[in-house]
Design a protein around this motif. Structure first.
Motif, PDB file in Angstrom:
ATOM      1  N   ALA A   1      42.934  39.258  50.883  1.00 53.29           N
ATOM      2  CA  ALA A   1      43.305  37.932  51.392  1.00 53.29           C
ATOM      3  C   ALA A   1      42.417  36.855  50.767  1.00 53.29           C
TER       4      ALA A   1
ATOM      5  N   ASP B   1      43.358  36.075  47.347  1.00 50.57           N
ATOM      6  CA  ASP B   1      44.662  35.404  47.308  1.00 50.57           C
ATOM      7  C   ASP B   1      44.605  33.985  47.881  1.00 50.57           C
ATOM      8  N   GLY B   2      43.408  33.479  48.137  1.00 49.60           N
ATOM      9  CA  GLY B   2      43.313  32.074  48.533  1.00 49.60           C
ATOM     10  C   GLY B   2      42.952  31.803  49.976  1.00 49.60           C
ATOM     11  N   MET B   3      42.796  32.860  50.782  1.00 51.88           N
ATOM     12  CA  MET B   3      42.395  32.643  52.171  1.00 51.88           C
ATOM     13  C   MET B   3      40.867  32.705  52.274  1.00 51.88           C
TER      14      MET B   3
ATOM     15  N   ASN C   1      37.703  34.955  42.772  1.00 50.42           N
ATOM     16  CA  ASN C   1      36.650  34.785  43.774  1.00 50.42           C
ATOM     17  C   ASN C   1      37.028  35.498  45.066  1.00 50.42           C
TER      18      ASN C   1
END
Lengths: 328, 340
Positions: free
Chosen positions: B74, B77-79, B114
């Protein structure tokens, strides 16, 4: 739904690229490793896990995916990466440990990351399942398009990560597809001596999700089963498990003497090489003309040659740059 | 200066930091065992479920491997997941996702991926919870590259470091000591419950703090050990010894300059660590001084650390093994006496 002619040719072409890529890597890998095999020598040092024979799984599933869909792959990742659209030049370069590689040589062949197409892989059995569940959770929470696919071998189905991840994905009804590439061997241990069920597909029932067994290492059959699983995920109906029969035409890694295989198995598998079988079928059905076939082969060869040349000619990063990118 | 004082427990401070950040950043969510309606076994997610609901405050099955792996996926994936590992002792069932994925994916991707996840996890014993619910394991996490590690010792730092951790683009392991939480049933060190501003602020990760100034000896510690050290410093003061107490606050990055400068001033070093003695934090602190300039030391560095034994259940055995103010006083006096 059955694949269209265009989809069949796409699958065929990507299987060819993968195979040609690996055959080339295989030759280069042995440079400097003969007569004495020392894994640290040659232009491509380290372990090398080839996916020869398992290409149908990658293309049959990835034919349904777009760039924004997420794939987590395994230590045997080349076919999956190629089918997902990972940049072949940067991937080749990474395998050589060069500066122009996907991560400048910090990852290597088991740690290929291409954020542009949401692809990653990792080196330990069963590692990718949790991250795929998380990516699917992220898409659901952000209401963003895309599904997550986790590829793994039949050996990973005996990891706790498999059972925990399937349960969690089902509890949260997430858009994730779990794909088992069952090549029947966990290094030297045969599946039937390590797995309590004949087919891992039945384990899906424990997590209240569809579990489909796909025999035959056949791209079209895999395409059909994957299509249903991906549609189900895109529709918000939750996860699925695909259990695909496939074959590993090489050893677990290069240098594996494969003495554990029963006599005749290798010859039998080679006679069923899925790319040759598919080529024959496409030619017979008229889905592929002889001239299309030679065009596709030529294009695949060109693509691979260019990637390998790019990798060969690329410089190494400075050794001190090993200190970079520990943190964001 | 703050108009009015408002004391918060560490647990409340952590929850406040999370809720304030969740209000302004939709990517932030919390998951873990019992973080929902219960509010966390140690109270640090209290009120979040009521405010943000089950989508963003997710109770998980008891499947650390899956949800720790999911946090990695997650985050990539941008969370910005905050995931609770209830007791740090439980890391054994999910460490692969932590140290091989969370901590390495940025590196393996050459900085292209990241993993901005926060793992918050409880540490420490002293209340007879046995050897699988009482460990600190600070050194275990700090040893492995790729994750930042913070250990707040009071509510002010707890809030500021939680906000900093959530905003950090690298993974952060946020280790809170049970004895500082403010949960009545655990018996809380009073010094941890301090004034906390209502507005958001950050405490920079990687900066130690001198929490008590002194001239004769430097006591370096973290978490609960800081409070033992402050009690020891008060006792030493009565004996005419002036001890400086340094709260590490962060283990990764480690503020080596701060430690060195304090020891340079006092010439003596006592390290207090509730984690196991060998191959851990206390050795690293000493190395960070002696490898830079051994001549600043007037006496060999001393350690008050947990002995290299599993943590026993029986109260008298556990208390005997734990660091405390008396042991710290004795170590400081030992370091000082030769000069007198």
């Amino acid at each position: 739904m059955n694949p269209t002619l265009e989809q069949k040719q796409w699958m065929y072409r990507h299987m060819l690229v993968s195979r040609l890529f690996e055959e080339t890597i295989e030759k280069i890998y042995l440079e400097g490793k003969t007569p004495v095999f020392n894994m640290a020598n040659g232009p491509i040092p380290g372990e090398m896990h080839l996916s020869n024979g398992q290409e149908p799984c990658a293309v049959g599933v990835c034919a349904h995916l777009n760039k924004e869909d997420v794939v987590t792959a395994t230590h045997r990742p080349h076919h999956q990466a190629i089918a997902k659209g990972v940049d072949l030049k940067k991937m080749a370069s990474e395998i050589f440990g060069k500066e122009t590689g996907l991560s400048g040589g910090r990852g290597g062949h088991m740690h290929l990351f291409d954020a542009d197409v949401n692809f990653s892989c990792s080196g330990i059995v069963g590692q990718g399942l949790g991250p795929a569940v998380g990516a699917a959770l992220s898409r659901k929470m952000q209401n963003k398009a895309g599904v997550a696919v986790s590829f793994f071998g039949e050996g990973a189905a005996n990891q706790g990560a498999f059972h925990e991840s399937l349960n969690l994905a089902a509890v949260w009804k997430l858009p994730v597809i779990f794909v088992i590439e069952d090549n029947a061997w966990g290094i030297s241990v045969a599946k039937e001596t390590a797995t309590a069920v004949d087919r891992n597909a039945v384990r899906a029932a424990a997590y209240d999700m569809p579990g489909v067994y796909v025999p035959g290492n056949d791209p079209d059959a895999i395409f059909v089963a994957a299509g249903e699983a991906v549609s189900r995920a895109r529709a918000g109906d939750g996860p699925s498990l695909l259990d695909i029969e496939t074959y590993r035409l090489a050893g677990h890694f290069m240098g594996d003497a494969e003495a554990y295989r029963p006599e005749g198995e290798k010859e039998d598998l080679l006679s069923k090489d899925p790319i040759l079988v598919y080529e024959k079928a496409l030619l017979a059905s008229g889905d592929l003309s002889e001239s299309d076939n030679s065009d596709i082969k030529e294009r695949a060869k060109r693509e691979v040659d260019e990637a390998i040349e790019f990798a060969r000619e690329s410089p190494f990063s400075s050794p001190e740059s090993a200190l970079d990118h520990v943190f964001a | 200066m703050p108009a009015k004082e408002r004391k918060l427990t560490v647990a409340r401070a952590m929850a406040e930091a999370m809720s304030q950040e969740m209000r302004i950043d939709e990517r932030v969510f919390v998951m873990g065992e019992d973080v929902g309606p219960l509010g966390g076994v140690f109270g640090n997610t209290r009120g979040l479920f009521e405010e943000f609901g089950e989508e963003r405050v997710r109770d998980t099955p008891i499947s650390e491997t899956a949800f720790m792996g999911a946090a990695v996926g997650a985050a990539a994936d941008g969370m910005r997941p905050i995931v609770e590992l209830m007791f740090v002792d439980f890391f054994g069932v999910c460490f692969d996702a932590i140290y091989n994925l969370m901590a390495k994916n940025t590196y393996f991707s050459g900085g292209h991926v990241n993993v901005p996840a926060v793992i918050m996890t409880s540490t420490g014993g002293g209340y007879s919870d046995g050897g699988q619910h009482s460990q600190c394991l600070y050194g275990t996490f700090a040893h492995l590259p790729g994750m930042k590690v913070v250990v707040p010792s009071n509510a002010f730092d707890a809030k500021g470091m939680m906000t900093a951790a959530i905003r950090d683009n690298s993974p952060v392991v946020y280790m809170f000591h049970k004895g500082l939480q403010g949960m009545g049933w655990l018996g809380t060190e009073a010094g941890a419950t301090v004034n906390v501003p209502e507005e958001q602020y950050t405490v920079e990760i990687g900066k130690a703090a001198t929490v008590s100034e002194g001239e004769d000896v430097t006591i370096v510690s973290l978490g609960m050990g800081v409070h033992h050290s402050l009690h020891a410093a008060a006792q030493l003061r009565e004996q005419g010894v002036s001890a400086e107490v340094v709260d590490l606050r962060s283990l990764v990055p480690l503020d080596r300059d701060h430690i060195f400068n304090s020891v340079k001033k006092t010439g003596r070093l006592v390290v207090v660590d509730e984690d196991y003695r060998s191959y851990g934090v206390s050795g690293e602190i000493i190395a960070s001084v002696v490898e830079r300039d051994i001549s600043i030391l007037r006496y060999p560095p001393q350690r008050v650390a947990y002995p290299d034994i599993p943590i026993p259940f029986a109260h008298h055995m556990e208390q005997w093994a734990l660091p405390n103010a008396e042991k710290i006083v004795a170590a400081c006096l030992k370091a000082i006496q030769p000069d007198e």
